[in-house]
Structures are given as C-alpha cells and as structure tokens.
Design a protein around this motif. Structure first.
Motif, PDB file in Angstrom:
ATOM      1  N   ARG A   1       0.902  -1.039  -0.087  1.00  0.00           N
ATOM      2  CA  ARG A   1       0.052  -0.105  -0.187  1.00  0.00           C
ATOM      3  C   ARG A   1       0.887   1.239  -0.040  1.00  0.00           C
ATOM      4  O   ARG A   1       2.028   1.192   0.619  1.00  0.00           O
ATOM      5  CB  ARG A   1      -0.984   0.007   1.223  1.00  0.00           C
ATOM      6  N   TYR A   2       0.375   2.184  -0.647  1.00  0.00           N
ATOM      7  CA  TYR A   2       1.014   3.634  -0.616  1.00  0.00           C
ATOM      8  C   TYR A   2       0.237   4.673  -0.363  1.00  0.00           C
ATOM      9  O   TYR A   2      -1.159   4.694  -0.137  1.00  0.00           O
ATOM     10  CB  TYR A   2       1.462   3.633  -2.342  1.00  0.00           C
ATOM     11  N   ILE A   3       0.916   5.724  -0.042  1.00  0.00           N
ATOM     12  CA  ILE A   3       0.417   6.996   0.433  1.00  0.00           C
ATOM     13  C   ILE A   3       0.647   8.104  -0.689  1.00  0.00           C
ATOM     14  O   ILE A   3       1.713   8.087  -0.916  1.00  0.00           O
ATOM     15  CB  ILE A   3       0.456   7.462   1.976  1.00  0.00           C
ATOM     16  N   PHE A   4      -0.165   8.874  -1.042  1.00  0.00           N
ATOM     17  CA  PHE A   4       0.192   9.907  -2.199  1.00  0.00           C
ATOM     18  C   PHE A   4      -0.203  11.219  -1.328  1.00  0.00           C
ATOM     19  O   PHE A   4      -0.988  11.763  -0.986  1.00  0.00           O
ATOM     20  CB  PHE A   4      -0.949   9.895  -3.392  1.00  0.00           C
ATOM     21  N   ARG A   5       1.195  11.924  -1.263  1.00  0.00           N
ATOM     22  CA  ARG A   5       1.316  13.106  -0.614  1.00  0.00           C
ATOM     23  C   ARG A   5       1.893  14.158  -1.611  1.00  0.00           C
ATOM     24  O   ARG A   5       2.994  13.945  -2.034  1.00  0.00           O
ATOM     25  CB  ARG A   5       2.236  13.096   0.415  1.00  0.00           C
TER      26      ARG A   5
END
Length: 278
Positions: free
Chosen positions: A178-182
C-alpha cells in the motif's frame, strides 16, 4: 492532386507511429476579450507533466476539477468532469498533456490553483511488488505559484502543473503493498503559450471545419476527450495528413465527426498549428 498510396498499410502505420513518437519538436506555428455578458475576459490553458520514476510502469491520476482561486471572490472553474480525466503521468515526461483551454475566464488577480484528484492507480514495473491500495489524504490540492497572477482582458496564460511522482508516492509504513500519495506539485504560470510547452499528441473528434473565402478547409475545431472542451486546429501548407485507409490526404478529406490525432504547437491565439493530422 493527392499523392497515391505507395506502401503497404501496415508498414505505413508503423512509419506514422514512429513519426509521431520521434519528432523532437511539435512543428507548426484566441485570446479572450469580452464575454457575451460584457465582462472582460482572457484565456487560460492547463498543461500537466511529470518527471521519470524507476519503480512504476504507469502512474494513473484521475483529475475531476481545476479551478482558479481569486484574491477575492468565488473560485473560477477551468475544468470540471465528475467522471474525471485519467492521465498517465509517465506518458508526459518530455511533452505536456493539454488538459484544457478555457476561454472567457474573468479578468482579475488570482492567488492559487485548486486541483481535485479522485483516484490514483500505480502499475509497478516487472519484478516490483503489486500495489493493492493508494491512499489519497485529501482530494483537494491547492497549488501556490510564486506570487499572485493576473488574467488580463484579451490576454492568455499557460498554467503548467508538474507533479513529482517520485517524491509524492510513499510506501505505507506498515503495509508494503500500500502507498500514500502526498502531493508534491510545482506550478509555473507564463503569459501566452511559450515555445517550450509542447503538447503531446492531442486526440479528439472534429466538430466543425474552418474555411476561407474560397471554401477551402484551413482548419477545424475538435472536441477533446473527457469533456475537456474544444480546441481550434490550424492547417498550413506543411501539415501532413494521413487517412484511416493509409493514404496520404489533404484538408479536403477532413469531415465533421472524424476521430483525429494531432501533433502541433500552440500559437498566440491558443490554437494548435498542426504539423501532423491522422
């Protein structure tokens, strides 16, 4: 007189694709004024690009809205589509994606650009872990250029949104799939349509033909995909036209309703001066 087909269609298709990919320059080459209500207006074009990444094959971002935020007053919507426009950022590392050209934008001073993103899909390169989820902390991204900018009556602006995917995408601290887009986004705003802004091949459908006093086709208006508005396309003596059959064509072969792909360069009026039409 039309030039005759001189090679097998499959070979010609390969040649045409190679031309569209390999051409270093775009080749080729309205402002606003007063809207029907009498309000002084200008023209704003939105371009999107990205840099390279070593980890992903595709970075698909769905944009549903772009607005200009004035120093005072309500936001001015430049692009809006509830279904969104899906952009593969990695296809636009060298050439910009033309999201839209909005005419009749109220003249005035603006402080920021607001971008709404509803979805991000990551396609990893071979051998990389699969991505099951990308978390988007907020679908609203406010972009602050270096100081306020002004839409002048009859003038035009190019807004270039540069998304730095390498810096914006982070692995979730506890879940490797899983990834987080900032968002890490840079924005440049320039008067007119600078030569270095080179739109990638533009795709759409011809909605009307532009003709001169001799009833010769000198251009056309095309509707862009994903409700991105319309774009004026100008033809010159140097514009190469290829037909779906594989034949070389000319401006007289163009018709309303045809699907077209166009390569060219923006001129001062916001039209695309075509070097190649397929």
């Amino acid at each position: 007189m039309k030039r005759k087909k001189f090679m097998d269609y499959r070979v010609l298709s390969i040649v045409v694709v190679a031309m569209m990919v390999s051409l270093a320059g775009c080749g080729g080459g309205g402002g606003g004024g007063a809207s029907p209500s009498g309000v002084q207006t200008g023209t704003v074009a939105i371009f999107i690009k990205d840099g390279p990444t070593d980890e992903f094959e595709k970075i698909l971002v769905t944009v549903t809205e772009v607005s200009l935020i004035p120093v005072s007053g309500a936001p001015v919507v430049i692009y809006e589509n509830p279904s969104g426009c899906e952009i593969d950022l990695l296809q636009h590392r060298e050439e910009d994606f033309l999201l839209t050209i909005k005419r009749n934008v109220p003249a005035g001073t603006y402080s920021k650009i607001r971008l709404r993103v509803t979805n991000i899909d990551l396609v990893p390169k071979e051998g990389r872990p699969l991505v099951t989820e990308v978390k988007l902390p907020s679908g609203k991204i406010d972009l602050n250029p270096r100081g306020a900018f002004t839409v002048v009556p009859g003038g035009s602006l190019s807004v270039r949104i540069d998304m730095d995917a390498n810096k914006a995408i982070h692995v979730h601290p506890s879940k490797r799939d899983r990834y987080i887009f900032r968002p890490v986004v840079f924005v440049d705003i320039e008067t007119g349509f600078p030569a270095e802004i080179c739109p990638k091949i533009v795709h759409g459908t011809i909605t009307s033909l532009i003709k001169n006093s001799l009833n010769q086709t000198t251009g056309f208006v095309m509707a862009l995909d994903d409700r991105r508005g319309t774009l004026d396309v100008k033809l010159t003596s140097g514009t190469d036209i290829f037909l779906a059959s594989g034949d070389f064509g000319d401006a007289g072969d163009l018709e309303v309703g045809q699907e077209v792909r166009v390569r060219g360069r923006m001129d001062a009026s916001g039209a695309l001066v075509a070097s190649l039409v397929i």
